[in-house]
Design an enzyme around this catalytic site. Structure first.
Site, mmCIF file in Angstrom:
data_model
loop_
_atom_site.group_PDB
_atom_site.id
_atom_site.type_symbol
_atom_site.label_atom_id
_atom_site.label_comp_id
_atom_site.label_asym_id
_atom_site.label_seq_id
_atom_site.Cartn_x
_atom_site.Cartn_y
_atom_site.Cartn_z
ATOM 1 N N ASP A 234 32.902 33.561 -43.798
ATOM 2 C CA ASP A 234 31.489 33.178 -43.894
ATOM 3 C C ASP A 234 30.827 33.575 -45.207
ATOM 4 O O ASP A 234 29.596 33.581 -45.294
ATOM 5 C CB ASP A 234 30.700 33.828 -42.745
ATOM 6 C CG ASP A 234 30.692 32.958 -41.495
ATOM 7 O OD1 ASP A 234 30.939 31.737 -41.618
ATOM 8 O OD2 ASP A 234 30.430 33.505 -40.410
ATOM 9 N N LYS A 237 27.770 32.004 -46.670
ATOM 10 C CA LYS A 237 26.416 32.191 -46.129
ATOM 11 C C LYS A 237 25.496 32.903 -47.122
ATOM 12 O O LYS A 237 24.279 32.870 -46.963
ATOM 13 C CB LYS A 237 26.463 32.966 -44.812
ATOM 14 C CG LYS A 237 26.887 32.108 -43.632
ATOM 15 C CD LYS A 237 26.843 32.897 -42.337
ATOM 16 C CE LYS A 237 27.297 32.020 -41.157
ATOM 17 N NZ LYS A 237 27.426 32.813 -39.917
ATOM 18 N N HIS A 288 37.301 27.074 -41.164
ATOM 19 C CA HIS A 288 37.067 27.764 -39.885
ATOM 20 C C HIS A 288 36.138 27.026 -38.941
ATOM 21 O O HIS A 288 36.022 27.393 -37.775
ATOM 22 C CB HIS A 288 36.603 29.218 -40.113
ATOM 23 C CG HIS A 288 35.215 29.367 -40.639
ATOM 24 N ND1 HIS A 288 34.879 29.177 -41.952
ATOM 25 C CD2 HIS A 288 34.057 29.698 -40.012
ATOM 26 C CE1 HIS A 288 33.588 29.396 -42.123
ATOM 27 N NE2 HIS A 288 33.060 29.711 -40.952
ATOM 28 N N HIS A 289 35.462 25.962 -39.425
ATOM 29 C CA HIS A 289 34.654 25.150 -38.495
ATOM 30 C C HIS A 289 35.240 23.767 -38.268
ATOM 31 O O HIS A 289 34.593 22.895 -37.688
ATOM 32 C CB HIS A 289 33.208 25.039 -38.989
ATOM 33 C CG HIS A 289 32.433 26.321 -38.856
ATOM 34 N ND1 HIS A 289 32.126 26.879 -37.635
ATOM 35 C CD2 HIS A 289 31.937 27.167 -39.797
ATOM 36 C CE1 HIS A 289 31.457 28.014 -37.823
ATOM 37 N NE2 HIS A 289 31.333 28.219 -39.138
ATOM 38 N N ASP A 317 36.239 33.731 -34.684
ATOM 39 C CA ASP A 317 34.837 33.619 -35.075
ATOM 40 C C ASP A 317 33.948 33.249 -33.892
ATOM 41 O O ASP A 317 32.918 33.875 -33.652
ATOM 42 C CB ASP A 317 34.723 32.564 -36.186
ATOM 43 C CG ASP A 317 33.321 32.468 -36.748
ATOM 44 O OD1 ASP A 317 32.674 33.517 -36.903
ATOM 45 O OD2 ASP A 317 32.869 31.339 -37.039
#
Ligand code: C2E
Ligand code: SIN
Ligand code: SIN
Ligand code: FE
Ligand code: FE
Length: 376
Positions: A234, A237, A288-289, A317
């Protein structure tokens, strides 16, 4: 060497060939245990010994240790014992052509293994500062008059000096990599600091992905790599404004699209790196998404188009996002999380990764409790 020898002798060009083959193999070896075995094999071939061992000194425990063959654990002996110990302490090289007549020889090893040591050639391995870091030891000359010669000593000395350099550069390499791991963890934590309640998120995700990767059956090297890289998933972010990242309620469609750019932002941080760890970090940040059925973002990748690191990090996650409190949601009970994964098995989640999760879900819960956020 004498041509009258009935046994095959090692000629200079064969010697060169041997050295060259080992040098290529050894230069690419990053694993200390395998490196030791390779260096030992090189020494054995160079002096036509029956066995060869590369010992390393462990200053803390005052022992010398080695790895003799694949699948066998380390062997350790006290620094004060035997020929290898003598060489490690004195820094002298030793040529013994009748081991049982030499007081320094420790017959314990022979007694334990049923092997008969006739002769021993042993020399110190030094680093570039001249400090002794190990011992090169060859046992039982197999050719000629079955005694180690001055030539053998010279050849092994050469191998020892090369060995010192290789071990030193490996140690340096490990230092670089451990520094990298520290930097990465610090970076990731800094990235998470803005949303207070996720303080331990990156540490948890590291542990979850390690447990997941073990359960899925990746090899140890990949497990370590993923454990070190997944905390970075992440990092993008840091490029998302507080007004969105810290919004207490649901995101609007527009805010959600901006939020989703954290994957590509993270990927762009790492994409140009040649380093293995940072390449792995690029993969987890980017993927990861993504979802198994192709409905994820940013690229709508499907199935095995998504790297296994991405597929494993997704579960780590989501598991953490759900089991913890977030600014925008309350924690979920474990059963509800398990149901989400079962229902999503083969849809948004890789079925085999879900199976791997089911086997170790209790361990995952344990990590979430051990590394709970202080504010929770
Ligand atoms: P995150 O909090 O680390 O969540 C990671 C992923 O966990 C989410 O990816 C989603 O797949 C899953 N997840 C989190 N909460 C829920 C939930 O209540 N139900 C279900 N079924 N899954 C959940 P996603 O959706 O792509 O979100 C990525 C990131 O965007 C989140 O990371 C979070 O930082 C942010 N985000 C997502 N939705 C909201 C929201 O409604 N409000 C705020 N403030 N941030 C949000
Ligand atoms: C020793 O160094 O004395 C032991 C040699 C061996 O490994 O047999
Ligand atoms: C957040 O809730 O803003 C952070 C979620 C995360 O760190 O994945
Ligand atoms: Fe994310
Ligand atoms: Fe996350």
């Amino acid at each position: 060497m004498a041509g009258t020898n009935p046994k095959k002798t090692t000629r200079a060009d064969e010697l060169l060939k041997t050295i060259f083959q080992y040098v290529v193999r050894i230069a690419n070896e990053r694993d200390v245990d395998k490196l030791l075995v390779n260096l030992a094999d090189m020494g054995r071939d160079l002096v036509t010994a029956d066995r060869c061992t590369v010992w390393l000194i462990d200053k803390k425990t005052e022992k010398i240790w080695s790895k003799v063959a694949h699948g066998i654990d380390r062997i350790e002996i006290p620094l004060s014992k035997g020929i290898a110990g003598y060489v490690a302490e004195s820094g002298e090289h030793v040529v013994i052509n009748n081991a049982y007549e030499d007081d320094r020889f420790d017959q314990q090893v022979d007694k334990a293994t049923g092997y008969t040591t006739r002769n021993i050639l042993a020399l110190p391995i030094e680093d570039s500062q001249g400090e002794i870091i190990g011992v090169y030891q060859a046992i039982n000359k197999m050719t000629g008059n079955r005694k180690f010669s001055k030539k053998d000593l010279e050849h092994l000395l050469l191998a020892a000096s090369y060995t010192g350099k290789q071990l030193e550069s490996l140690a340096l390499q490990e230092e670089i990599e451990s520094t990298q791991r520290e930097i990465i963890l610090t970076l990731a934590e800094t990235g998470e600091m803005r949303s207070k309640e996720t303080g331990n998120h990156v540490r948890r995700v590291a542990q979850y992905s390690r447990i997941m990767a073990e359960s899925y059956g990746l090899d140890q090297k990949q497990i370590d790599l993923l454990k070190d890289a997944s905390p970075m998933h992440d990092i993008g972010k840091v490029g998302i404004p507080d007004s969105i990242l810290l919004k207490p309620g649901k995101l609007s469609d527009e805010e959600r699209l901006i939020m989703q750019t954290h994957t590509t932002l993270g990927y762009n941080n790492f994409k140009n790196s040649e380093r293995e760890l940072l390449k792995a970090a690029a993969i987890v940040a980017a993927q990861h998404h993504e979802k198994w059925d192709g409905t994820g973002y940013p690229n709508g990748l499907k199935g095995e188009e998504i790297h296994i690191f991405g597929r494993l990090t997704t579960i780590a996650d989501v598991f953490d996002a759900l089991i913890c409190k977030r600014v925008y949601k309350d924690p979920w009970p474990v059963e509800k999380i398990v149901n989400l994964f079962i229902e999503g098995r083969g849809k948004e989640f890789d079925p085999e990764v879900v199976d791997a999760f089911m086997k170790i879900k209790d361990e995952m819960v344990k990590v979430s409790i051990e590394l709970e956020d202080a504010t929770n």
